[in-house]
Design an enzyme around this catalytic site. Structure first.
Site, short mmCIF file in Angstrom:
data_model
loop_
_atom_site.label_atom_id
_atom_site.label_comp_id
_atom_site.label_asym_id
_atom_site.label_seq_id
_atom_site.Cartn_x
_atom_site.Cartn_y
_atom_site.Cartn_z
N CYS A 1 0.85 -1.19 0.00
CA CYS A 1 0.00 0.00 0.00
C CYS A 1 0.89 1.24 0.00
O CYS A 1 1.43 1.63 1.04
CB CYS A 1 -0.93 0.01 1.21
SG CYS A 1 -1.98 1.49 1.27
N CYS B 1 -0.15 4.05 2.41
CA CYS B 1 0.15 3.74 3.82
C CYS B 1 1.66 3.82 4.08
O CYS B 1 2.08 4.32 5.12
CB CYS B 1 -0.39 2.36 4.19
SG CYS B 1 -2.20 2.24 4.09
#
Length: 181
Positions: free
Chosen positions: A130, A133
């Site tokens: 991700c 993230c």
């Protein structure tokens, strides 16, 4: 089980992984808690039961019960967040402006120093791919005082643990075993 057991189980073609596992297990860039928690969270995120058992056995004596729980929680909550926020990042539209409506209370109260929890979340986010993230957690840990070398060490642990898990899964599927010494 232990890291030594994992190394013994790796096929000969994964010698680099054995060496990386050894050097990272003895790395002093991170605090003992940071290193141990990164290993544990990365093992859980790598989804291999043997790797998880071996790494937890190796590091549970380094971590307090609260820190062990927090490392597990980092893997758990990032399993949720990494999928959700990867979706938000990949598609256009209103999703970025919509409330997630997912419970994430552990992030605010992880039971350990926030910086350590963020570092473990960064490692898991790297494994889960991700980008949003990874960027967010990297920014928090750098602003919190960790160096680029410390961040890199955590990601090296994540990469190595994930590679070991994938290699052991592949070796088991193909019947590849280490050569008898």
């Amino acid at each position: 089980m232990s890291i030594e057991t994992l190394k013994e189980r790796l096929p000969d073609y994964a010698k680099d992984l054995k060496l990386n596992l050894s050097s990272l297990a003895n790395d002093i860039t991170l605090s003992p808690q940071q290193l141990a928690g990164t290993f544990v969270a990365s093992a859980i995120a790598s989804r291999n039961a043997d790797v998880t058992r071996a790494i937890v056995a190796e590091y549970e004596s380094v971590l307090s019960p609260q820190a062990l729980t927090a490392a597990k929680a980092a893997a758990a909550i990032m399993g949720l967040n990494n999928i959700y926020y990867r979706f938000v990042h990949m598609v256009e539209g209103d999703y970025a402006h919509m409330p997630a409506r997912l419970r994430m209370n552990v992030i605010g109260r992880p039971g350990v120093e926030k910086l350590d929890f963020e570092l473990w979340s960064l490692a898991v986010s790297a494994i889960n791919g991700c980008g949003m993230c990874v960027e967010s957690h990297e920014k928090v840990v750098r602003e919190g005082g960790l160096s680029a070398e410390q961040v890199q060490t955590a990601v090296r642990v994540a990469a190595t643990v994930h590679a070991v898990a994938a290699t052991l899964d592949g070796a088991a599927a193909l019947g590849d075993h280490p050569a008898a010494g």
